[in-house]
Design a protein around this motif. Structure first.
Motif, mmCIF file in Angstrom:
data_model
loop_
_atom_site.group_PDB
_atom_site.id
_atom_site.type_symbol
_atom_site.label_atom_id
_atom_site.label_comp_id
_atom_site.label_asym_id
_atom_site.label_seq_id
_atom_site.Cartn_x
_atom_site.Cartn_y
_atom_site.Cartn_z
ATOM 1 N N TYR A 1 0.837 -1.205 0.000
ATOM 2 C CA TYR A 1 0.000 0.000 0.000
ATOM 3 C C TYR A 1 0.867 1.248 0.000
ATOM 4 O O TYR A 1 0.573 2.239 -0.652
ATOM 5 N N SER A 2 1.964 1.197 0.736
ATOM 6 C CA SER A 2 2.964 2.266 0.694
ATOM 7 C C SER A 2 4.322 1.607 0.523
ATOM 8 O O SER A 2 4.577 0.533 1.086
ATOM 9 N N THR A 3 5.191 2.215 -0.259
ATOM 10 C CA THR A 3 6.509 1.650 -0.503
ATOM 11 C C THR A 3 7.565 2.735 -0.377
ATOM 12 O O THR A 3 7.296 3.927 -0.542
ATOM 13 N N ALA A 4 8.782 2.305 -0.075
ATOM 14 C CA ALA A 4 9.947 3.194 -0.043
ATOM 15 C C ALA A 4 11.134 2.374 -0.509
ATOM 16 O O ALA A 4 11.174 1.151 -0.321
ATOM 17 N N MET A 5 12.128 3.040 -1.095
ATOM 18 C CA MET A 5 13.257 2.303 -1.647
ATOM 19 C C MET A 5 14.520 3.121 -1.519
ATOM 20 O O MET A 5 14.516 4.342 -1.725
ATOM 21 N N SER A 6 15.608 2.451 -1.145
ATOM 22 C CA SER A 6 16.926 3.087 -1.062
ATOM 23 C C SER A 6 17.975 2.029 -1.353
ATOM 24 O O SER A 6 18.148 1.095 -0.563
ATOM 25 N N GLY A 7 18.667 2.158 -2.487
ATOM 26 C CA GLY A 7 19.682 1.175 -2.844
ATOM 27 C C GLY A 7 19.099 -0.212 -2.952
ATOM 28 O O GLY A 7 18.149 -0.461 -3.704
#
Length: 713
Positions: free
Chosen positions: A52-58
């Protein structure tokens, strides 16, 4: 926290492409993005609206896992993006709707998760181990702003130590659903209100937020213009400017005669999606309709039937600069697309935007190059997407790439993550697209800061990105070799047993394929060794060994480190008022002992250890020092005296006159032995031995009467 090792599902991989990077770097000559392939699905078996919510780093992807209960963080453990380690992250007493928004900072060391009126921050301790570190609740109502908690956390973004939080339905200056945003500095816990002097009533400001360095974009999607048209808008704040500096503001451009600008309903929702890239801010306007014929034409006008027929499109993308001036053309979606631009992501010179395709409402994500905005003098463009991404197991209304007022699309130079919260009958999934993880000719080593305490084992973790899956990482600090560890699944871990002193130890991690002969890459990090906690004990003993003064009591005890270490220094014995009574040194085993004068009355005492370079201070539990006991005389052993034999068994020797005079002067001395009292005992002993005890007794009394002495008869 529960760790899961996930593997690629059969049939998901459609092929791989060996390239240097997924997306071209900013500033390239508008090279077409590399074609992407679905490589993996992150699909928790017990998920609820996962993605529903996503976040991405490397290598890290954070996403809603079980709505209201947990989020998940997955990290790629190989260079093909097919092997992932997943950690489920939960909060102590999670707030309602926990996980409705997630955000990662740039180096994936801090994870922020929003729930109803609360933002919980977690800190990464090692490769994928997370600990709750802070919790931020909605600020208290003020004279201008009320009803904050109801929507605090509706939007979330993070960069470094800063967390941006939207509260879009807060009441401002008496106007409901006006909203605002807050910026929290997690390094010191301070919160700053992002509230302009002149508000836009009912604009639900703060429904979407984005951050790039000191610049923060805040949407106002229900903003109306002077003609009461819902044109939306976006604020741009510079938090490095002095407090009180007003933000910039821009609305949807209204000079396009082919766009519908309703005076009611939701309006175009300009600002629904926001994404920074370099000096540009990209804005999604997913509800606006752009018609091609007369406005009232049922087939080409501003109406639902024209959108369904595909002649009128719904949604658009805009590129603004830091002054919020539009750059280049407005970009429109392919025909039959709806809600285009409700989620967007930008990486390098590539922009991704979602859409829904009617009539099945299956989600898809279109890929364009950012150069297309400025490559023409036209006001509006509708180029063919470079590529359109779809889920390999797509279903109707799976919301692939779509989330209300957030981005279900995240992109880095390595890969793309797309959430589909209604996939798998609303269990949800996150889809990973891309070629294999970027692999350059130069390996990349990332060392992670660590923290431990004196005397404990210390674990150092390093991640390695290299074409070769094997190798060695050597650790050293200040010229001292700490040891080495093999690279396994892209990571090396070294456990130190050496007793490092408390303080910060900067260490280097050198990666090689030949046991340190040729160093291919190196990184540094800090191992913080904290002082070990200590425990101090105390006991008292008033039973002293023979010969010790009865006016002294013995105190003794020990000081021990929590990890089995032995502290050094002194222990101070103090009374209940803190007055020092004695300072006793610790021996090599951490023990101390000594004598104290016994007090006139019972006294409470404490042993206090002041700490040393490696140990924290501590104090014992209070002990009791009893008062001195009543003094008893020491026993005296009589000296042996030889008996005196009388000259006659019936006539005892008459003592010298001087002896009688001394006895008179020192009355009474009947119990005295030795010295001048010897003749009495000797005479009595001789008479008793001879059998004349009674006679001698009477004779003795008469003689004493004659001498003037009175004794009872």
């Amino acid at each position: 926290m529960r760790k899961l090792l996930t593997k690629t599902r059969a049939g998901v991989i459609a092929g791989t492409v060996a390239i240097a990077a997924v997306f071209g770097a900013a500033g390239a000559a508008h090279a077409a993005p590399t074609e992407l392939t679905e490589l993996h699905q992150l699909s928790p078996s017990d998920g609820s609206r996962a993605g529903y919510s996503t976040a991405m780093s490397g290598k890290y992807i954070a996403y809603t896992d079980v709505w209201g209960a947990s989020v998940a963080v997955s990290v790629a453990t190989d260079d093909t993006l097919t092997q992932w380690e997943t950690t489920r992250v939960t909060a102590a007493n999670p707030p309602a709707a926990f996980g409705k928004r997630v955000a990662l900072n740039e180096d994936a060391t801090k994870l922020s998760v929003a729930g109803a009126g609360v933002v919980v921050q977690f800190t990464r301790n090692s490769l994928n181990d997370w600990t709750e570190s802070s919790r931020y609740t909605a600020p208290a109502d003020t004279s201008r702003v009320t009803r904050i908690a109801e929507s605090f956390g509706e939007a979330l973004a993070a960069s470094g130590d800063l967390i941006v939080v939207g509260a879009s339905n807060a009441t401002v200056d008496g106007h409901a659903n006006t909203g605002l945003a807050y910026v929290i500095d997690s390094s010191n816990g301070t919160t700053r209100e992002l509230l302009p002097t002149e508000i836009r009533p009912g604009s639900i400001t703060g429904q979407t937020v984005a951050i790039s360095g000191a610049h923060i974009a805040v949407s106002a999607v229900q903003n109306t213009d002077d003609m009461l048209r819902r044109v939306g808008g976006v604020y741009l704040w510079d938090v490095s400017a002095p407090v009180g500096t007003e933000p910039g503001f821009a609305t949807q451009p209204v000079d396009d005669a082919t766009v519908c600008l309703p005076s009611g309903g939701g309006g175009p929702a300009f600002g629904f999606a926001l994404a920074f890239q370099g000096e540009s801010l990209f804005v999604g306007s997913p509800v606006e309709a752009n018609f091609t014929g007369p406005k009232t034409d049922p087939e080409h006008g501003c109406n639902r039937s024209s959108i369904q027929s595909g002649t009128t499109t719904q949604g658009a993308l805009y590129q603004l600069d830091r002054s919020l001036t539009q750059q280049g053309a407005k970009l429109l979606p392919p025909q039959h697309s709806e809600n285009f631009g409700s989620s967007i992501a930008v990486s390098g010179e590539t922009i991704l935007a979602n859409a829904e395709v009617r009539p099945a409402a299956q989600g898809e994500v279109h890929i364009y190059t950012t150069g297309e905005f400025t490559a023409t003098t036209e006001a509006t463009i509708a180029p063919e997407p470079v590529q359109t991404l779809r889920a390999s197991d797509a279903t109707d209304r799976d919301q692939f790439g779509y989330t209300h007022y957030d981005s279900a699309i995240r992109a880095t130079a390595d890969a793309v993550a797309i959430g589909a919260p209604f996939a798998r009958s609303k269990a949800g999934s996150v889809y990973v697209f891309g070629p294999p993880m970027t692999v350059s000719s130069d390996p990349v080593v990332t060392a992670i800061d660590a923290e431990s305490s004196y005397g404990a084992q210390h674990t150092l973790t390093v991640s390695v990105t290299d074409q070769n899956s094997e190798g060695i990482v050597s650790f050293a600090s200040g010229g001292e070799d700490w040891g080495s560890a093999p690279v396994v699944n892209g990571a090396a871990e070294l456990v130190l047993d050496a007793p490092l002193t408390a303080g910060d130890h900067v260490f280097s991690a050198s990666y090689s394929e030949d046991a340190g002969v040729t160093v291919l890459a190196e990184a540094t990090a800090t191992l913080a060794i904290l002082q070990a906690e200590t425990t101090t004990t105390l006991s008292t003993d008033t039973t002293l060994s023979q010969g010790s003064p009865a006016s002294e009591a013995r105190v003794e005890g020990s000081v021990a480190g929590v990890n089995g270490t032995i502290p050094t220094g002194n222990v101070v014995i103090a009374d209940s008022a803190g007055q020092a009574l004695a300072t006793l040194p610790l021996d090599p085993a951490g023990a101390y002992a000594g004598e104290l004068p016994t007090p006139a009355q019972d006294m409470s005492i404490t042993a206090k250890f002041g700490g040393d370079v490696n140990h924290q201070e501590s104090a014992s539990q209070p002990g009791s020092l009893p008062a001195a006991p009543l003094k008893r005389p020491n026993p005296v052993t009589p000296s042996p005296t030889a008996p005196t034999t009388p000259t006659s068994p019936t006539s005892p020797a008459t003592p010298p006159a001087s002896s009688q005079t001394q006895q008179t002067a020192t009355s009474p001395r009947l119990a005295q032995t030795g010295g001048n009292g010897t003749w009495l005992l000797a005479a009595a002993g001789a008479a008793l031995l001879g059998g004349g005890g009674a006679f001698l007794g009477r004779r003795f009394i008469r003689d004493r009467k004659a001498a003037g002495r009175r004794y009872p008869e």
